[in-house]
Design a protein around this motif. Structure first.
Motif, PDB file in Angstrom:
ATOM      1  N   VAL A  50       0.873  -1.289  -0.197  1.00  0.00           N
ATOM      2  CA  VAL A  50       0.213  -0.012   0.023  1.00  0.00           C
ATOM      3  C   VAL A  50       0.944   1.440  -0.111  1.00  0.00           C
ATOM      4  O   VAL A  50       0.746   2.139  -0.692  1.00  0.00           O
ATOM      5  N   VAL A  51       1.741   1.284   0.907  1.00  0.00           N
ATOM      6  CA  VAL A  51       2.702   2.706   1.104  1.00  0.00           C
ATOM      7  C   VAL A  51       3.649   2.772  -0.343  1.00  0.00           C
ATOM      8  O   VAL A  51       3.903   4.106  -0.633  1.00  0.00           O
ATOM      9  N   SER A  52       3.743   1.688  -0.994  1.00  0.00           N
ATOM     10  CA  SER A  52       4.725   1.812  -2.123  1.00  0.00           C
ATOM     11  C   SER A  52       4.017   2.728  -3.322  1.00  0.00           C
ATOM     12  O   SER A  52       4.612   3.458  -4.043  1.00  0.00           O
ATOM     13  N   TYR A  53       2.651   2.626  -3.204  1.00  0.00           N
ATOM     14  CA  TYR A  53       1.990   3.083  -4.355  1.00  0.00           C
ATOM     15  C   TYR A  53       1.393   4.580  -3.576  1.00  0.00           C
ATOM     16  O   TYR A  53       1.206   5.471  -4.520  1.00  0.00           O
ATOM     17  N   GLU A 137       2.610   2.449 -23.157  1.00  0.00           N
ATOM     18  CA  GLU A 137       3.740   2.207 -22.598  1.00  0.00           C
ATOM     19  C   GLU A 137       3.850   2.954 -21.059  1.00  0.00           C
ATOM     20  O   GLU A 137       2.916   3.734 -20.808  1.00  0.00           O
ATOM     21  N   TYR A 138       4.802   2.672 -20.428  1.00  0.00           N
ATOM     22  CA  TYR A 138       5.206   3.420 -19.225  1.00  0.00           C
ATOM     23  C   TYR A 138       6.003   4.420 -19.553  1.00  0.00           C
ATOM     24  O   TYR A 138       6.800   4.773 -20.816  1.00  0.00           O
ATOM     25  N   ILE A 139       5.817   5.595 -18.722  1.00  0.00           N
ATOM     26  CA  ILE A 139       6.796   7.027 -19.061  1.00  0.00           C
ATOM     27  C   ILE A 139       8.098   6.337 -18.535  1.00  0.00           C
ATOM     28  O   ILE A 139       8.446   5.789 -17.868  1.00  0.00           O
ATOM     29  N   GLU A 140       9.355   7.001 -19.427  1.00  0.00           N
ATOM     30  CA  GLU A 140      10.329   6.582 -19.377  1.00  0.00           C
ATOM     31  C   GLU A 140      11.405   7.637 -18.407  1.00  0.00           C
ATOM     32  O   GLU A 140      12.105   7.144 -17.523  1.00  0.00           O
ATOM     33  N   SER A 141      11.177   8.870 -18.499  1.00  0.00           N
ATOM     34  CA  SER A 141      12.101   9.733 -17.730  1.00  0.00           C
ATOM     35  C   SER A 141      11.240  10.826 -17.215  1.00  0.00           C
ATOM     36  O   SER A 141      10.002  11.091 -17.573  1.00  0.00           O
ATOM     37  N   VAL A 142      11.797  11.724 -16.138  1.00  0.00           N
ATOM     38  CA  VAL A 142      11.234  12.645 -15.630  1.00  0.00           C
ATOM     39  C   VAL A 142      10.928  14.128 -16.673  1.00  0.00           C
ATOM     40  O   VAL A 142       9.809  14.742 -16.515  1.00  0.00           O
ATOM     41  N   ASN A 143      11.429  13.702 -17.998  1.00  0.00           N
ATOM     42  CA  ASN A 143      11.300  14.932 -18.998  1.00  0.00           C
ATOM     43  C   ASN A 143      10.089  14.190 -20.068  1.00  0.00           C
ATOM     44  O   ASN A 143       9.645  15.291 -20.547  1.00  0.00           O
ATOM     45  N   ASP A 144       9.849  13.166 -19.843  1.00  0.00           N
ATOM     46  CA  ASP A 144       8.903  12.682 -20.964  1.00  0.00           C
ATOM     47  C   ASP A 144       7.937  13.392 -20.985  1.00  0.00           C
ATOM     48  O   ASP A 144       7.178  13.738 -19.923  1.00  0.00           O
ATOM     49  N   ASN A 145       7.378  13.795 -22.214  1.00  0.00           N
ATOM     50  CA  ASN A 145       6.263  14.740 -22.224  1.00  0.00           C
ATOM     51  C   ASN A 145       4.832  13.872 -22.564  1.00  0.00           C
ATOM     52  O   ASN A 145       4.153  13.923 -23.573  1.00  0.00           O
ATOM     53  N   ALA A 146       4.537  12.921 -21.667  1.00  0.00           N
ATOM     54  CA  ALA A 146       3.280  12.334 -21.683  1.00  0.00           C
ATOM     55  C   ALA A 146       2.967  11.794 -20.321  1.00  0.00           C
ATOM     56  O   ALA A 146       3.637  11.696 -19.470  1.00  0.00           O
ATOM     57  N   VAL A 147       1.433  11.357 -20.239  1.00  0.00           N
ATOM     58  CA  VAL A 147       1.046  10.938 -18.767  1.00  0.00           C
ATOM     59  C   VAL A 147       0.556   9.159 -19.050  1.00  0.00           C
ATOM     60  O   VAL A 147       0.319   8.854 -20.077  1.00  0.00           O
ATOM     61  N   VAL A 148       0.498   8.862 -17.718  1.00  0.00           N
ATOM     62  CA  VAL A 148       0.076   7.360 -17.455  1.00  0.00           C
ATOM     63  C   VAL A 148      -1.164   7.637 -16.736  1.00  0.00           C
ATOM     64  O   VAL A 148      -1.260   8.221 -15.634  1.00  0.00           O
ATOM     65  N   LEU A 149      -2.318   6.709 -16.994  1.00  0.00           N
ATOM     66  CA  LEU A 149      -3.464   7.094 -16.348  1.00  0.00           C
ATOM     67  C   LEU A 149      -3.988   5.713 -15.832  1.00  0.00           C
ATOM     68  O   LEU A 149      -4.036   4.751 -16.291  1.00  0.00           O
ATOM     69  N   GLY A 150      -4.804   5.920 -14.715  1.00  0.00           N
ATOM     70  CA  GLY A 150      -5.439   4.811 -13.993  1.00  0.00           C
ATOM     71  C   GLY A 150      -6.431   4.513 -14.874  1.00  0.00           C
ATOM     72  O   GLY A 150      -6.905   5.194 -15.789  1.00  0.00           O
ATOM     73  N   GLU A 151      -6.500   3.310 -15.002  1.00  0.00           N
ATOM     74  CA  GLU A 151      -7.501   2.321 -15.961  1.00  0.00           C
ATOM     75  C   GLU A 151      -8.720   2.831 -15.703  1.00  0.00           C
ATOM     76  O   GLU A 151      -9.662   2.997 -16.673  1.00  0.00           O
ATOM     77  N   ALA A 191      -5.460  -0.499  -5.713  1.00  0.00           N
ATOM     78  CA  ALA A 191      -6.310   0.277  -4.805  1.00  0.00           C
ATOM     79  C   ALA A 191      -7.470   1.211  -5.785  1.00  0.00           C
ATOM     80  O   ALA A 191      -7.003   1.842  -6.645  1.00  0.00           O
ATOM     81  N   LEU A 192      -8.891   0.751  -5.487  1.00  0.00           N
ATOM     82  CA  LEU A 192      -9.783   1.379  -6.644  1.00  0.00           C
ATOM     83  C   LEU A 192      -9.440   3.022  -6.642  1.00  0.00           C
ATOM     84  O   LEU A 192      -9.743   3.642  -7.573  1.00  0.00           O
ATOM     85  N   GLU A 193      -9.214   3.725  -5.544  1.00  0.00           N
ATOM     86  CA  GLU A 193      -9.251   5.144  -5.303  1.00  0.00           C
ATOM     87  C   GLU A 193      -8.230   5.516  -6.325  1.00  0.00           C
ATOM     88  O   GLU A 193      -8.452   6.597  -6.945  1.00  0.00           O
ATOM     89  N   LEU A 194      -7.055   4.947  -6.310  1.00  0.00           N
ATOM     90  CA  LEU A 194      -5.969   5.335  -7.313  1.00  0.00           C
ATOM     91  C   LEU A 194      -6.306   5.082  -8.668  1.00  0.00           C
ATOM     92  O   LEU A 194      -6.421   5.868  -9.447  1.00  0.00           O
ATOM     93  N   ASN A 195      -6.926   3.743  -8.778  1.00  0.00           N
ATOM     94  CA  ASN A 195      -7.095   3.351 -10.146  1.00  0.00           C
ATOM     95  C   ASN A 195      -8.085   4.227 -10.966  1.00  0.00           C
ATOM     96  O   ASN A 195      -8.245   4.607 -12.156  1.00  0.00           O
ATOM     97  N   ASN A 196      -9.110   4.952 -10.167  1.00  0.00           N
ATOM     98  CA  ASN A 196     -10.121   5.874 -10.770  1.00  0.00           C
ATOM     99  C   ASN A 196      -9.722   7.141 -10.819  1.00  0.00           C
ATOM    100  O   ASN A 196     -10.524   8.077 -11.309  1.00  0.00           O
ATOM    101  N   GLY A 360      -4.385  -5.144  -5.187  1.00  0.00           N
ATOM    102  CA  GLY A 360      -2.950  -4.557  -5.594  1.00  0.00           C
ATOM    103  C   GLY A 360      -1.889  -5.045  -4.531  1.00  0.00           C
ATOM    104  O   GLY A 360      -0.857  -4.441  -4.488  1.00  0.00           O
ATOM    105  N   ILE A 361      -2.290  -6.035  -4.080  1.00  0.00           N
ATOM    106  CA  ILE A 361      -1.123  -6.732  -3.088  1.00  0.00           C
ATOM    107  C   ILE A 361      -0.504  -8.033  -3.667  1.00  0.00           C
ATOM    108  O   ILE A 361      -1.148  -8.696  -4.320  1.00  0.00           O
ATOM    109  N   GLU A 362       0.729  -8.158  -3.719  1.00  0.00           N
ATOM    110  CA  GLU A 362       1.551  -9.162  -3.922  1.00  0.00           C
ATOM    111  C   GLU A 362       0.804 -10.523  -3.655  1.00  0.00           C
ATOM    112  O   GLU A 362       0.612 -10.712  -2.426  1.00  0.00           O
TER     113      GLU A 362
END
Lengths: 407, 255
Positions: A50-53, A137-151, A191-196, A360-362
């Motif tokens: 939980v805390v890692s996310y 895809e995942y964002i690669e670097s801190v400068n990447d000009n794109a975002v990743v969204l919760g499904e 975590a639903l809250e994050l996913n949404n 979201g738990i291993e």
């Protein structure tokens, strides 16, 4: 000294009896250790996931941020702070973040979202974010000009990979934060809250969008799973400037999870209490058998002049020796057991695995190897067996030699 | 809020109408005084160059804008600096407020729920931009005597909104210069009778051929150290502007 020797010789006179008694102590210790290690391990694993996310075990903010979580309460990125934190050997990772709320819009849908400006590389080392990508895809670097969204968020906005997401929010010092981003990937989080709600954005982009260059809302600190949180918090507190920063543990930031664990472990305490109870009776049984078998012998000893007090003491010593023996073997056994399952964790399968992954738990059963568990559980069993050994001593004090010899 | 709405947000940019040689009478009713002050700030059209300073205890921020107004109904504001927000446009058309944000190429109509929120991070609300209540028609006025504000003789006038209006204040007190008929100070009281905002107008200057208060400062009473300053650098009065200028289409090409 003589009594010690006497007790030692006594316990080995009837090896079988001693081994049976020691074995019952051994199983008591082993069971208690495994049970505690298992429940604590499950909690540790849950907390870690939980805390890692979310917040990290410990978070450092600008002083006053937690009470007023505004972008104006951010602080300048500080390499010295990073070094100071990483100097602590218990600290495994640090994650700088800029966290804000914004309105996200795609075509005619708009929704309030959590914008997490992250360092994608550091983040993925901690929580394997890139593995959770289900599309794109995942964002690669801190400068990447794109975002990743919760499904979940993407499906609410009816948005797909490579669409353009519009974000509008409040920037640093009353500037406006508005920007367009390409959606590079969709991520499925437990975590639903994050996913949404979550939009992961490369840190530099988030800072630029909010007009908050080089500023962070928090630095999350990740630790080894089994670290004493409070102690570490204190030692970190001393190493950073407490006039500028505030330091908080996940227990302070997510009290509801802490309370849940607290409540849940009360249930486990009851179970472990019952376990001790059963163990005690087993032990008591063997002790009773022992005194019964040796009644004749004890009667003769008293008859030839052994003081009852000393005899009772010898019996107590015998019990302690047997318990100690059982405990030592129990600890070794417990350690081997826990060690084995730490190296080869139990992988859950089937439905249970899906349930775990949904949260979201291993999906592994992890055993906690905190030394605290071994010490406490062993001590409890040891004290129990010594208390029980008072009974044979008491019996001896009451013993009538004539009756005993004749029995 | 309505009464001095003109002085706030967009309204501030309204221009004064020339007094056209109206002779002042010795004794004016409270209502006449307010009307004169309001007339001084209203005009057919105006084009202004404004600087807005947001002052907070730990930081300040400065923005430059151009503003066009026509009567009470139309106004448009273009942000010219800072660079990051350059090109942002606010349009007020009758009761609607639109916000064009070039970085995301979106034109947003501000919903009622956003009306009470801060406008561009200032101490003015979006609502201050659109309220078009008249400080003459929508209030009843009462003389509270004369007071001196920064060395100038002022009429102190209490204004109570009429029951039929949707004004959030229960009472507004204004100080109007007895010589130039410019409002120098206003105090806004909420329904509990608590003082909420103080607005000070100062730096009377000739701008664009008129005498106006070129600096207006808003202090929210409950937030110590917070204020917003509006400074008029330049105004052009009564230059004809077509209604077509105040359209959402024009917002996007405004320079």
């Amino acid at each position: 000294m003589m009594l010690l020797k006497l007790a030692w010789l006594n316990i080995w006179r009837n090896k079988r009896r001693t081994i049976i008694t020691a074995t019952s102590v051994f199983f008591a210790v082993l069971l208690a250790i495994i049970f505690r290690s298992l429940t604590d391990g499950v909690y540790d694993n849950m907390i870690h996931n939980v805390v890692s996310y979310s917040s990290g075990y410990i978070q450092i903010h600008q002083k006053g941020y937690w009470d007023e979580q505004s972008i104006d309460n951010t602080f300048e990125e500080d390499q010295q702070l990073y070094q100071e934190l990483l100097k602590n050997p218990k600290v495994t990772h640090i994650m700088p973040r800029l966290q804000t709320f914004a309105l996200a819009s795609y075509s005619d849908k708009t929704k309030g979202v959590l914008v997490l400006g992250i360092d994608p590389v550091k983040e993925k080392e901690v929580n394997n974010l890139h593995d959770k990508i289900i599309n794109g895809e995942y964002i690669e670097s801190v400068n990447d000009n794109a975002v990743v969204l919760g499904e979940g968020l993407a499906s609410q906005l009816k948005l797909k990979v490579n669409d353009t997401l519009v974000l509008l929010g409040q920037g640093y010092h009353a500037s406006s934060a508005a920007a367009k981003f390409r959606v590079k990937g969709l991520i499925k989080l437990g975590a639903l809250e994050l996913n949404n709600n979550v939009v992961y954005m490369p840190l530099k982009q988030a800072q630029y969008m909010h007009g908050a260059e080089n500023r962070l809302t928090s630095v999350s600190v990740m630790l080894n799973k089994a670290t004493n949180l409070e102690k570490l918090k204190h030692s970190l507190q001393e190493s950073i400037d407490s006039d500028t920063y505030e330091i908080m543990s996940w227990k302070e930031m997510m009290p509801e999870m802490d309370q849940f664990i607290e409540a849940d472990s009360t249930g486990h305490n009851i179970i472990i209490g019952i376990l001790y109870f059963i163990i005690s009776f087993g032990l008591f049984g063997t002790l009773m058998m022992m005194i019964f078998e040796r009644k004749h012998e004890l009667g003769i000893l008293i008859a030839i002049g052994m003081k009852k007090r000393l005899l009772a003491f010898v019996l107590l010593l015998e019990s302690i020796m047997i318990s100690l023996l059982g405990c030592v073997v129990g600890i070794i056994g417990g350690m081997l057991f826990v060690k084995w399952f730490t190296i080869h964790p139990i992988q859950l399968t089937g439905e249970l695995k899906e349930v775990y992954e949904d949260y979201g738990i291993e999906s592994i059963i992890y055993f906690s190897s905190q030394e605290k568990i071994f010490i406490i559980q062993t001590l409890i069993v040891l004290i129990l067996s010594i208390l029980l050994a008072l009974y044979p001593s008491y019996k001896v004090m009451k013993l009538k030699p004539v009756e005993a010899i004749n029995s | 809020m309505k009464i001095k709405s003109i002085c706030k947000g967009l309204g501030i940019i309204l221009l004064m109408i020339p007094l056209l040689g109206i002779q002042l009478q010795q004794e004016l009713s409270a209502k006449d005084i307010v009307k004169k002050a309001e007339d001084n700030m209203r005009g057919k059209t105006s084009q202004a160059d404004i600087t807005i300073k947001i002052i907070r205890p730990t930081w300040t921020r400065e923005m430059n804008m151009k503003a066009w107004t026509k009567g009470d109904d139309y106004s448009i504001i273009l942000v010219t600096s800072p660079a990051k927000e350059k090109g942002t446009v606010f349009l007020k058309r009758i009761k609607e407020v639109w916000n064009w944000i070039p970085t995301i190429e979106r034109n947003i109509k501000l919903p009622p729920s956003m009306m009470s929120q801060s406008w561009m991070g200032t101490d003015f609300t979006n609502d201050d931009l659109v309220k078009e209540a008249s400080s003459v028609v929508d209030y009843t006025h009462k003389h509270l005597g004369k007071e001196s504000i920064t060395g100038k003789d002022c009429y102190k006038i209490e204004m109570i909104p009429k029951p039929s209006t949707a004004i959030v204040w229960v009472k507004v007190i204004v100080w109007i210069d007895s010589e130039d008929f410019l409002q120098l100070k206003a105090e806004f009281y909420d329904e509990d009778g608590e003082l909420v905002n103080i607005m000070n107008s100062s730096d009377v200057k000739e701008v664009g051929g008129r005498k106006i208060t070129s600096k207006i400062q808003m202090f929210p009473v409950d937030k110590e150290g917070n204020s917003t300053v509006i400074i008029y650098n330049d105004i052009v009065f009564d230059k004809g502007i077509n209604d077509n200028f105040f359209t959402t289409r024009n917002m996007k090409q405004l320079k």
